[in-house]
Scaffold this motif. Structure first.
Motif, PDB file in Angstrom:
ATOM      1  N   PRO A   1       1.162  -1.882  -0.395  1.00  0.00           N
ATOM      2  CA  PRO A   1      -0.429  -0.458   0.019  1.00  0.00           C
ATOM      3  C   PRO A   1       0.965   1.469   0.292  1.00  0.00           C
ATOM      4  O   PRO A   1       0.478   2.346   0.196  1.00  0.00           O
ATOM      5  N   GLY A   2       1.753   1.122  -0.115  1.00  0.00           N
ATOM      6  CA  GLY A   2       3.409   2.349   0.027  1.00  0.00           C
ATOM      7  C   GLY A   2       3.244   2.920   1.356  1.00  0.00           C
ATOM      8  O   GLY A   2       2.388   2.232   2.882  1.00  0.00           O
ATOM      9  N   VAL A   3       3.694   3.560   1.548  1.00  0.00           N
ATOM     10  CA  VAL A   3       3.835   4.159   3.360  1.00  0.00           C
ATOM     11  C   VAL A   3       3.302   6.243   3.312  1.00  0.00           C
ATOM     12  O   VAL A   3       3.269   6.515   2.319  1.00  0.00           O
ATOM     13  N   ILE A   4       2.548   6.113   4.945  1.00  0.00           N
ATOM     14  CA  ILE A   4       2.776   7.263   4.980  1.00  0.00           C
ATOM     15  C   ILE A   4       3.746   8.578   5.818  1.00  0.00           C
ATOM     16  O   ILE A   4       3.267   9.802   5.129  1.00  0.00           O
ATOM     17  N   GLY A   5       4.803   8.074   5.941  1.00  0.00           N
ATOM     18  CA  GLY A   5       5.380   8.737   6.723  1.00  0.00           C
ATOM     19  C   GLY A   5       6.932   9.469   5.702  1.00  0.00           C
ATOM     20  O   GLY A   5       7.209  11.130   6.462  1.00  0.00           O
ATOM     21  N   MET A   6       6.884   9.382   4.338  1.00  0.00           N
ATOM     22  CA  MET A   6       7.586   9.536   2.918  1.00  0.00           C
ATOM     23  C   MET A   6       7.013   9.310   1.647  1.00  0.00           C
ATOM     24  O   MET A   6       6.467   8.574   1.876  1.00  0.00           O
ATOM     25  N   PRO A   7       7.112  10.759   1.184  1.00  0.00           N
ATOM     26  CA  PRO A   7       6.737  10.909  -0.485  1.00  0.00           C
ATOM     27  C   PRO A   7       7.145   9.212  -0.644  1.00  0.00           C
ATOM     28  O   PRO A   7       8.363   8.819  -0.135  1.00  0.00           O
ATOM     29  N   ALA A   8       7.071   8.983  -2.314  1.00  0.00           N
ATOM     30  CA  ALA A   8       7.546   7.820  -2.955  1.00  0.00           C
ATOM     31  C   ALA A   8       8.253   7.919  -3.950  1.00  0.00           C
ATOM     32  O   ALA A   8       7.817   7.320  -4.724  1.00  0.00           O
TER      33      ALA A   8
ATOM     34  N   PHE B   1     -12.965  -9.439  -4.301  1.00  0.00           N
ATOM     35  CA  PHE B   1     -11.902  -8.894  -3.496  1.00  0.00           C
ATOM     36  C   PHE B   1     -11.296  -7.950  -4.431  1.00  0.00           C
ATOM     37  O   PHE B   1     -10.713  -7.772  -5.374  1.00  0.00           O
ATOM     38  N   ASN B   2     -11.208  -6.855  -4.023  1.00  0.00           N
ATOM     39  CA  ASN B   2     -11.121  -5.300  -4.600  1.00  0.00           C
ATOM     40  C   ASN B   2     -10.055  -4.639  -3.723  1.00  0.00           C
ATOM     41  O   ASN B   2     -10.019  -4.430  -2.219  1.00  0.00           O
ATOM     42  N   PHE B   3      -9.443  -3.730  -4.223  1.00  0.00           N
ATOM     43  CA  PHE B   3      -8.685  -3.060  -3.572  1.00  0.00           C
ATOM     44  C   PHE B   3      -8.454  -1.288  -4.630  1.00  0.00           C
ATOM     45  O   PHE B   3      -8.397  -1.499  -5.763  1.00  0.00           O
ATOM     46  N   THR B   4      -8.153  -0.521  -4.584  1.00  0.00           N
ATOM     47  CA  THR B   4      -7.375   0.540  -4.718  1.00  0.00           C
ATOM     48  C   THR B   4      -6.636   1.604  -3.669  1.00  0.00           C
ATOM     49  O   THR B   4      -6.187   1.515  -3.011  1.00  0.00           O
ATOM     50  N   HIS B   5      -5.519   1.854  -4.896  1.00  0.00           N
ATOM     51  CA  HIS B   5      -4.387   2.373  -4.842  1.00  0.00           C
ATOM     52  C   HIS B   5      -5.042   4.225  -4.171  1.00  0.00           C
ATOM     53  O   HIS B   5      -5.714   4.445  -4.801  1.00  0.00           O
ATOM     54  N   GLN B   6      -4.395   5.225  -3.023  1.00  0.00           N
ATOM     55  CA  GLN B   6      -5.258   6.313  -2.889  1.00  0.00           C
ATOM     56  C   GLN B   6      -4.293   7.199  -2.486  1.00  0.00           C
ATOM     57  O   GLN B   6      -2.701   6.677  -1.653  1.00  0.00           O
ATOM     58  N   THR B   7      -4.042   8.034  -2.721  1.00  0.00           N
ATOM     59  CA  THR B   7      -3.131   9.625  -2.109  1.00  0.00           C
ATOM     60  C   THR B   7      -3.509  10.191  -0.789  1.00  0.00           C
ATOM     61  O   THR B   7      -4.931  10.388  -0.923  1.00  0.00           O
ATOM     62  N   LEU B   8      -2.259  10.282   0.035  1.00  0.00           N
ATOM     63  CA  LEU B   8      -3.248  11.102   0.812  1.00  0.00           C
ATOM     64  C   LEU B   8      -2.472  12.443   1.158  1.00  0.00           C
ATOM     65  O   LEU B   8      -0.919  12.449   1.285  1.00  0.00           O
TER      66      LEU B   8
ATOM     67  N   GLN C   1      11.850   7.786 -10.741  1.00  0.00           N
ATOM     68  CA  GLN C   1      11.768   8.807 -10.124  1.00  0.00           C
ATOM     69  C   GLN C   1      11.614  10.060 -10.474  1.00  0.00           C
ATOM     70  O   GLN C   1      12.138  10.427 -11.240  1.00  0.00           O
ATOM     71  N   GLY C   2      10.405  10.747  -9.708  1.00  0.00           N
ATOM     72  CA  GLY C   2       9.704  12.183 -10.412  1.00  0.00           C
ATOM     73  C   GLY C   2       9.158  11.952 -11.269  1.00  0.00           C
ATOM     74  O   GLY C   2       8.844  13.185 -11.529  1.00  0.00           O
ATOM     75  N   PHE C   3       9.317  11.231 -11.597  1.00  0.00           N
ATOM     76  CA  PHE C   3       7.885  10.714 -13.029  1.00  0.00           C
ATOM     77  C   PHE C   3       6.312  10.705 -12.120  1.00  0.00           C
ATOM     78  O   PHE C   3       5.676  10.636 -13.111  1.00  0.00           O
ATOM     79  N   GLY C   4       6.407  10.530 -11.320  1.00  0.00           N
ATOM     80  CA  GLY C   4       5.135   9.987 -10.535  1.00  0.00           C
ATOM     81  C   GLY C   4       4.359   8.526 -10.772  1.00  0.00           C
ATOM     82  O   GLY C   4       5.404   7.717 -11.368  1.00  0.00           O
ATOM     83  N   ILE C   5       3.348   8.507 -10.132  1.00  0.00           N
ATOM     84  CA  ILE C   5       3.295   7.224 -10.067  1.00  0.00           C
ATOM     85  C   ILE C   5       1.366   7.491 -10.653  1.00  0.00           C
ATOM     86  O   ILE C   5       0.897   8.210 -10.049  1.00  0.00           O
ATOM     87  N   GLN C   6       1.522   6.338 -11.313  1.00  0.00           N
ATOM     88  CA  GLN C   6       0.144   5.494 -11.733  1.00  0.00           C
ATOM     89  C   GLN C   6      -0.385   4.323 -11.418  1.00  0.00           C
ATOM     90  O   GLN C   6      -0.069   3.483 -11.810  1.00  0.00           O
ATOM     91  N   LEU C   7      -1.865   4.205  -9.969  1.00  0.00           N
ATOM     92  CA  LEU C   7      -2.086   3.212 -10.333  1.00  0.00           C
ATOM     93  C   LEU C   7      -3.365   3.036 -10.224  1.00  0.00           C
ATOM     94  O   LEU C   7      -3.629   4.125  -9.528  1.00  0.00           O
TER      95      LEU C   7
END
Length: 275
Positions: free
Chosen positions: A193-200, A219-226, A269-275
């Motif tokens: 799911p990634g981490v919330i303490g540091m950017p990706a 079973f469904n899942f979504t990646h979300q940004t905070l 690095q720096g290209f953004g993440i599309q999920l």
């Protein structure tokens, strides 16, 4: 190593997944608000470990986590802290920049944690298992076999597959590497799911988590940004005791270095993440 595992039984309804709080109190506060807005109960909020880490408020972060009542396994940082070890156990290469930075933030965290917080960390299991939408799920930190193993999307499936076999799981939820991703082969899913303490490392100060949804018993899942108050987090880190490079990363979304990353992830690095 103690193979302690907590089985939560069958879980239903929306479930919040996240990792790497890293002593980032502002991100944890924002995520808790998301859970409350989505009506996700604390027992359906699960962390992949490393509640403590690079940022400036380890004690406050542990206490809020405890008050919230979310679930978590241990990360390598929790293991080292509760054993009063001399280093973070992150498996950074000796002499690397990450290793050097850890010699600042880890003793800082050690110096700030109360006995009450250390006792809470002692209660965290190595693994969590549960059943969700007829899938067997196991939560690990790095991998089932090594809490500090860095596993990325580009990591060969042959290295991931033994984790499913050892745990009799359809789904492995993991953390540690700092990047959100999912990798599916047939009926097996590796979900970070990634981490919330540091950017990706994507050039954006927002951070990542995931939500499971069992609507229609599937079973469904979504990646979300905070989004959170990253400017305050960065300012608090500029205390003369923590690495200035990490306080910059909080704002820029770019890691100081890509020492731990495979070539594919390093090149993004720096290209953004599309999920």
């Amino acid at each position: 190593m103690d193979q302690k595992i907590v089985d939560l039984g069958k879980i239903s309804g929306k479930t919040l997944l996240f990792g790497g709080v890293y002593s980032n109190l502002q991100a944890l506060e924002a995520l808790k608000q998301i859970a409350e807005k989505e009506n996700i109960a604390p027992e359906n909020c699960i962390c992949t470990g490393d509640i403590v880490g690079y940022c400036a408020q380890p004690e406050e972060t542990v206490q809020l986590f405890k008050l919230w009542g979310a679930k978590s396994i241990v990360g390598n940082v929790e293991i080292q802290l509760r054993e009063n070890a001399e280093d973070c156990g992150c498996d950074f290469k000796e002499g690397s920049r990450c290793d050097g930075f850890s010699q600042l933030w880890y003793p800082f965290a050690q110096s700030k944690l109360s006995q009450n917080s250390l006792e809470f960390l002692q209660t965290l299991p190595y693994y969590i298992s549960f059943k969700y939408a007829d899938k067997n799920v196991t939560v690990v930190h790095g991998s089932y076999f090594n809490v500090s193993e860095f596993i990325f999307k580009s990591t060969d499936w042959d290295l991931k597959k033994p984790n499913f076999n050892a745990t009799n799981s359809n789904v492995i939820i993991a953390g540690h590497c700092g990047l959100p991703f999912h990798h599916q082969e047939k009926d097996q899913l590796w979900l970070n799911p990634g981490v919330i303490g540091m950017p990706a490392n994507d050039g954006n100060p927002s951070v990542w988590y995931a939500i499971l949804d069992d609507s229609n018993n599937s079973f469904n899942f979504t990646h979300q940004t905070l989004e959170y108050n990253y400017k305050l987090t960065s300012k608090l880190m500029q205390n003369g005791l923590l690495p200035e490079e990490y306080s910059r990363t909080i704002v820029t979304g770019i890691w100081d270095n890509t020492e731990i990353l495979p070539a594919l992830e390093s090149g993004l690095q720096g290209f953004g993440i599309q999920l």
